[in-house]
Design an enzyme around this catalytic site. Sequence first.
Site: not given
Length: 429
Positions: A195-197
Amino acid sequence: MSDKLAIYGGIPVVAEDEIKTWPPVDETDERYVLDALHAKVQSYGKHNLAFAEEFCAWNGNKFALLTNSGTAALHMCIAACGIGAGDHVLVTAYSWVSSATCILHHSAIPVFVDIDPETFLIDPAKIEAAITPRTKAIMVVQLHGLCADMDAIDAIAKRHGLYVIEDACQAHGATWRGRKAGTLGHCAAFSLNQFKCLCAGEGGTFVTDDEGLYNAAAKFWSFGETARPDQRRDHHAYALGWMYRNNELTAAFARSQLLKLDGNLATLRANADALRANLAPHPALKLPCEPAECHHTYYNFNIRLDFAALGMEERPAAEKARFRNAVCQALLAEGLPCQVWQYYILPAMTVFQAKNAFGGGYPWSIPGADEGVDYTPEQFPEALKYCDSHIAIVTALRAPNTADTARHLAAVVNKVMDHIHEIDPERIL
Ligand SMILES: *Cc1c(COP(=O)(O)O)cnc(C)c1O
């Protein structure tokens, strides 16, 4: 547009296949990962070393280590700062659980601090009251892509001789007075999970500008050995270590995604701005704030319901949370991927309520360690309020989605808010 809510049988605003999944993957990713796949070294090798260098260059840090999770990198921060059994570490009451369990992983004690009601981040005005003679550090969580008030936190840390550790897992590219998250404390942890950028499937990154902290972290990272990653190993455990390294496939994927990080962050920001610009003002809808010192990446774009404006202020918390859950279902039915990001504040979670980390009450059972520690949830009213009122938009605003999609998502929110008085948890949940 259908005027009937989709949850009650109307036509959804957004078509099912309009929202694209995160992260976008292209030929560059394939080239990097295939290079790693066909290399002789699969464990620690050139992609790991290169990623550390490239991430340092991107973020402005002197040292970095790729880890197998953000949680591992957080634990390395705690260990590297010399925080020991029974020491206290201050941390926000509202975050992902490992912002606090990383402290327990090193037998230290999390002491929670309530959040600021507008930024949802640790409230600096409440930090000093939580400091005890055992306090060694402040774990500052740069949550949702927004940095906390680092001027205030730095001043407190200096006054009390505390380490400042950043949980920057959600904060790639977030800035405070033009300085990037991960450069604002003594050391920091980033995550590379789905989910991280910056996504590499799973993984994390430890960063610091302090060579001593880097060496200490590297020791915990790889079996207690002291050889630096670029040096020959002697396979000797000089201290208790973990196995927090990552592999070449992931490092290669992280490198190719890093090439696109600035572009992806720019898309996310443009889409968040388009969403905000197209949301109709509604007295019961609260939008995220961006203090003047900050650049918000909108890792999560969090909307909140204003229960006073809905005439529900005096209702029990559980009833408000249920209403919020029903609104979330109504948004989902219209085609907006959104979620309640956290149902519980951290101190309310069983591991803290039952103090059941290692068995036998350890580490709270260490003589004196439990003094000044109070996990009563009501001590953290702002975190509780936020927990029950927010709805998080997590990846729908990310690339390859466009500002057009963001405008459609705004139409979803506008439609549900227009019909907010029809939301009936009894019918929906
Ligand atoms: C994702 C996240 C973590 C943990 O990262 P993992 O890579 O999943 O271990 C820690 N803190 C925050 C705030 C996070 O969002």
